[in-house]
Design a protein around this motif. Structure first.
Motif: not given
Ligand SMILES: Nc1nc(=O)c2c([nH]1)NC[C@@H]1CN(c3ccc(C(=O)N[C@@H](CCC(=O)O)C(=O)O)cc3)C=[N+]21
Ligand SMILES: [Mg+2]
Length: 293
Positions: A38-57
């Protein structure tokens, strides 16, 4: 008479169990653990939530995952170099570049750079082409999640008039493709913010998919009594309106008219994640010698 609730959490949990079993069998047979980068650029808070959900899944399904974070100021060249590294890494099977990207980066150029066999979002032109030709390599996560919800709720599509509200590359357009595909056989109308008589067009729908990114936009007067309404919206309400997550559907009012309805949260979102897991296994299968292509 309130609408039947279409429970995305429950449907996603059952779907993820099937993926978990298939991942275990694949790993047992090949010794390979599917891996999502998963590649994330910057500090978008929603993105952080979604990426964390995806990694946990991923972890729960036996899929490895890694997070590759670049600063908000990252250049397009930096991001393209990272994508190239991930393309070349044989231990990485799926690549997801979390959208949106900061303004200085051309999203299209970056998404086009992901190796088509690792494009688990199904955003690459090659994969969109295969989808439009009815021979998909990957299922577009959110639209395929919607199809799973319709099937789980036993909402018929073959005889149905389906209206997709929104024409984005991520949801609206691939959603229309899946509803039109042989087997689904819906009669599809795609409408958008420039459609004249939008409410009248939406009222024609037996199956109405709201994916326009505007909180509570779809109101009860836009819904044919008894229609199935699927809310793809994930709008974060400002604190002045109580904060939290709202869909594109005015839930309480539509709930009195629709025949079946998905909640936000707890509807399409969990399905998006579940299909991403399936696509990551598919990518691992495609990239592991001896596996059926
Ligand atoms: N390359 C890329 N691929 C995406 O698929 C992608 C993306 N970028 N950028 C953003 C959108 C949004 N998205 C969601 C995924 C899961 C939930 C989800 O799990 N929602 C939960 C609630 C989560 C929460 O509490 O906020 C629910 O609706 O029940 C929501 C939104 C994927 N997206
Ligand atoms: Mg941008």
């Amino acid at each position: 008479m309130p609408a039947r609730l279409i429970d995305g959490k429950q449907t996603a949990a059952a779907y993820r169990e099937r993926v978990k079993a298939d991942v275990a069998a694949f790993t047992q047979k090949t010794g390979v653990t599917p891996h999502l980068a998963a590649v994330v650029v910057g500090e978008n808070p929603a993105s952080a939530v979604y990426v964390r959900n995806k990694q946990r899944a991923c972890e729960q399904a036996g899929i490895g995952s890694s997070l590759h974070a670049l600063p908000e100021s990252a250049s397009q060249a930096d991001l393209l170099a990272l994508v190239q590294d991930l393309n070349a890494d044989p231990a990485v099977h799926g690549i997801l570049v979390q959208l949106p990207l900061p303004g200085q980066i051309d999203e299209r150029a970056v998404l086009d750079a992901v190796a088509p066999l690792k494009d688990v979002d199904c955003f690459h032109p090659e994969n969109v082409g295969l989808l439009s030709q009815g021979r998909p390599r990957f299922a577009p996560c959110t639209p395929a999640g919607v199809m799973e919800l319709l099937a789980a709720a036993e909402v018929p599509t073959a005889s149905a008039r389906a209206v997709v509200l929104g024409r984005s590359e991520i949801v609206g357009k691939p959603m229309a493709m899946l509803l039109l595909a042989r087997g689904a056989d819906a009669t599809v109308t795609v409408c958008h913010s420039r459609t004249a008589d939008l409410a009248a067009v939406c009222r024609e729908a037996d199956v109405l998919i709201a994916a326009i990114g505007r909180a509570k936009f779809l109101t009860a007067d836009m819904v044919k009594p008894g229609a199935a309404v699927i809310d793809v919206g994930i709008n974060r309400l400002p604190d002045s309106e109580g904060g939290g997550l709202a869909g594109d559907v005015d839930y309480d009012a539509v709930n009195e008219v629709a025949g079946a309805l998905t909640p936000v949260p707890g509807g399409v979102g969990p399905m998006t994640v579940a299909v991403l897991l399936r696509n990551t296994l598919t990518a691992a299968e495609l990239q592991t010698a001896g596996e059926p292509g």
